[in-house]
Write an enzyme that holds these catalytic residues in place. Sequence first.
Site, PDB file in Angstrom:
ATOM      1  N   SER A  11       0.856  -1.191   0.000  1.00  0.00           N
ATOM      2  CA  SER A  11       0.000   0.000   0.000  1.00  0.00           C
ATOM      3  C   SER A  11       0.888   1.234   0.000  1.00  0.00           C
ATOM      4  O   SER A  11       1.656   1.455   0.946  1.00  0.00           O
ATOM      5  CB  SER A  11      -0.889   0.011   1.239  1.00  0.00           C
ATOM      6  OG  SER A  11      -1.376   1.328   1.432  1.00  0.00           O
ATOM      7  N   HIS A  36      -1.224  -1.237  -4.321  1.00  0.00           N
ATOM      8  CA  HIS A  36      -2.484  -0.891  -3.649  1.00  0.00           C
ATOM      9  C   HIS A  36      -2.523   0.618  -3.399  1.00  0.00           C
ATOM     10  O   HIS A  36      -1.629   1.187  -2.773  1.00  0.00           O
ATOM     11  CB  HIS A  36      -2.578  -1.655  -2.327  1.00  0.00           C
ATOM     12  CG  HIS A  36      -3.883  -1.502  -1.607  1.00  0.00           C
ATOM     13  ND1 HIS A  36      -5.016  -2.191  -1.950  1.00  0.00           N
ATOM     14  CD2 HIS A  36      -4.223  -0.725  -0.547  1.00  0.00           C
ATOM     15  CE1 HIS A  36      -6.006  -1.865  -1.141  1.00  0.00           C
ATOM     16  NE2 HIS A  36      -5.560  -0.971  -0.280  1.00  0.00           N
ATOM     17  N   ASP A  38      -4.683   3.704  -1.852  1.00  0.00           N
ATOM     18  CA  ASP A  38      -5.765   4.055  -0.922  1.00  0.00           C
ATOM     19  C   ASP A  38      -6.275   5.465  -1.188  1.00  0.00           C
ATOM     20  O   ASP A  38      -5.545   6.439  -1.005  1.00  0.00           O
ATOM     21  CB  ASP A  38      -5.257   3.953   0.522  1.00  0.00           C
ATOM     22  CG  ASP A  38      -5.048   2.514   0.935  1.00  0.00           C
ATOM     23  OD1 ASP A  38      -6.023   1.735   0.862  1.00  0.00           O
ATOM     24  OD2 ASP A  38      -3.924   2.160   1.319  1.00  0.00           O
ATOM     25  N   MET A  40      -8.856   8.307  -0.099  1.00  0.00           N
ATOM     26  CA  MET A  40      -9.693   8.727   1.045  1.00  0.00           C
ATOM     27  C   MET A  40     -10.157  10.162   0.822  1.00  0.00           C
ATOM     28  O   MET A  40      -9.378  10.998   0.342  1.00  0.00           O
ATOM     29  CB  MET A  40      -8.879   8.652   2.333  1.00  0.00           C
ATOM     30  CG  MET A  40      -8.227   7.297   2.564  1.00  0.00           C
ATOM     31  SD  MET A  40      -7.433   7.226   4.177  1.00  0.00           S
ATOM     32  CE  MET A  40      -6.560   5.666   4.051  1.00  0.00           C
ATOM     33  N   HIS A  69      -8.409   1.261  -3.912  1.00  0.00           N
ATOM     34  CA  HIS A  69      -9.334   1.040  -2.792  1.00  0.00           C
ATOM     35  C   HIS A  69      -9.995   2.379  -2.468  1.00  0.00           C
ATOM     36  O   HIS A  69      -9.370   3.271  -1.899  1.00  0.00           O
ATOM     37  CB  HIS A  69      -8.512   0.499  -1.610  1.00  0.00           C
ATOM     38  CG  HIS A  69      -9.276   0.312  -0.341  1.00  0.00           C
ATOM     39  ND1 HIS A  69      -8.647   0.075   0.869  1.00  0.00           N
ATOM     40  CD2 HIS A  69     -10.610   0.307  -0.068  1.00  0.00           C
ATOM     41  CE1 HIS A  69      -9.555  -0.048   1.821  1.00  0.00           C
ATOM     42  NE2 HIS A  69     -10.757   0.101   1.287  1.00  0.00           N
ATOM     43  N   MET A  71     -12.133   4.717  -0.468  1.00  0.00           N
ATOM     44  CA  MET A  71     -12.772   4.974   0.835  1.00  0.00           C
ATOM     45  C   MET A  71     -13.400   6.356   0.738  1.00  0.00           C
ATOM     46  O   MET A  71     -12.944   7.326   1.347  1.00  0.00           O
ATOM     47  CB  MET A  71     -11.713   4.902   1.948  1.00  0.00           C
ATOM     48  CG  MET A  71     -11.280   3.478   2.248  1.00  0.00           C
ATOM     49  SD  MET A  71      -9.701   3.370   3.113  1.00  0.00           S
ATOM     50  CE  MET A  71      -8.606   3.395   1.702  1.00  0.00           C
ATOM     51  N   MET A 140     -11.330  -5.952   5.410  1.00  0.00           N
ATOM     52  CA  MET A 140     -10.573  -4.978   6.199  1.00  0.00           C
ATOM     53  C   MET A 140     -10.278  -5.561   7.578  1.00  0.00           C
ATOM     54  O   MET A 140     -11.199  -5.935   8.307  1.00  0.00           O
ATOM     55  CB  MET A 140     -11.382  -3.681   6.378  1.00  0.00           C
ATOM     56  CG  MET A 140     -11.577  -2.843   5.121  1.00  0.00           C
ATOM     57  SD  MET A 140     -10.058  -2.330   4.298  1.00  0.00           S
ATOM     58  CE  MET A 140      -9.201  -1.423   5.592  1.00  0.00           C
ATOM     59  N   GLY A 145      -8.871   4.082   7.089  1.00  0.00           N
ATOM     60  CA  GLY A 145      -8.533   5.486   7.343  1.00  0.00           C
ATOM     61  C   GLY A 145      -7.054   5.748   7.531  1.00  0.00           C
ATOM     62  O   GLY A 145      -6.554   6.778   7.101  1.00  0.00           O
ATOM     63  N   ASP A 178      -6.552  -6.485   4.079  1.00  0.00           N
ATOM     64  CA  ASP A 178      -5.931  -5.157   4.186  1.00  0.00           C
ATOM     65  C   ASP A 178      -5.973  -4.660   5.630  1.00  0.00           C
ATOM     66  O   ASP A 178      -7.056  -4.469   6.189  1.00  0.00           O
ATOM     67  CB  ASP A 178      -6.708  -4.200   3.266  1.00  0.00           C
ATOM     68  CG  ASP A 178      -6.121  -2.803   3.188  1.00  0.00           C
ATOM     69  OD1 ASP A 178      -5.044  -2.565   3.751  1.00  0.00           O
ATOM     70  OD2 ASP A 178      -6.768  -1.954   2.535  1.00  0.00           O
TER      71      ASP A 178
END
Length: 217
Positions: A11, A36, A38, A40, A69, A71, A140, A145, A178
Amino acid sequence: MSAKSFLVAPSILSADFSKLGQEISAIEEAGADWVHVDVMDGHFVPNLTLGAPVVKSLRPVTKLPLDVHLMIDDPDRYVEDFLKAGADYITVHVESRGFSKELLQKIRSQGAKSGITLRPGTPLSDIEPFLSEVDLVLVMTVEPGFGGQSFMVDQVSKIEALSKWRKEHSLSYLIEVDGGVSDKTLSHLAEADVLVAGSYVFKNDYKQAIKSLKTLP
Ligand code: DX5
Ligand code: ZN
């Protein structure tokens, strides 16, 4: 019987953002299978990271699949941008505002792989109606977060149930895990296929860390 082997997806949340391109080349060279990413939005989770323009700029840097991913709330509004940016896998949270089966279908219809995920407090039954629409299910094992949190061992039963469900329903989604993944938590992950690891990879020697996650002794 041969040893269980995993795909490893570092990640980049834990990478040095001042040199993201170099960090991605370094993990590719160190044996990573996927990257990966992330995303957010500061609403769905209390943190802000990056968006589609960054994914677009990373696309030419690596041949590895970009595993995005999301979020974020209203993923439907942004999914097109991530598809155009070159994401290979797009995973959406079942709890995100505006989530729908059509969204998963849209991801697939544009030639990308669709993924679904859930927060640790969300029961598996919430995603069961969508399991035939996805190429990937992300479990998860921390609250989404932030990187660097401790692995939640109480989520392992979801990995096992998803493996059982896949067999019983003749499905072929990959199971990805993850959060808090390291050599110390690997023994819980026998039923998984893809392991995301942020701090464990980026705080150690990349090659050694990735290698240590590739097989279950
Ligand atoms: C958390 C992210 C993870 C995070 C994992 O919301 O989805 O991908 O980077 O970090 P570690 O491996 O440090 O738990
Ligand atoms: Zn993630």
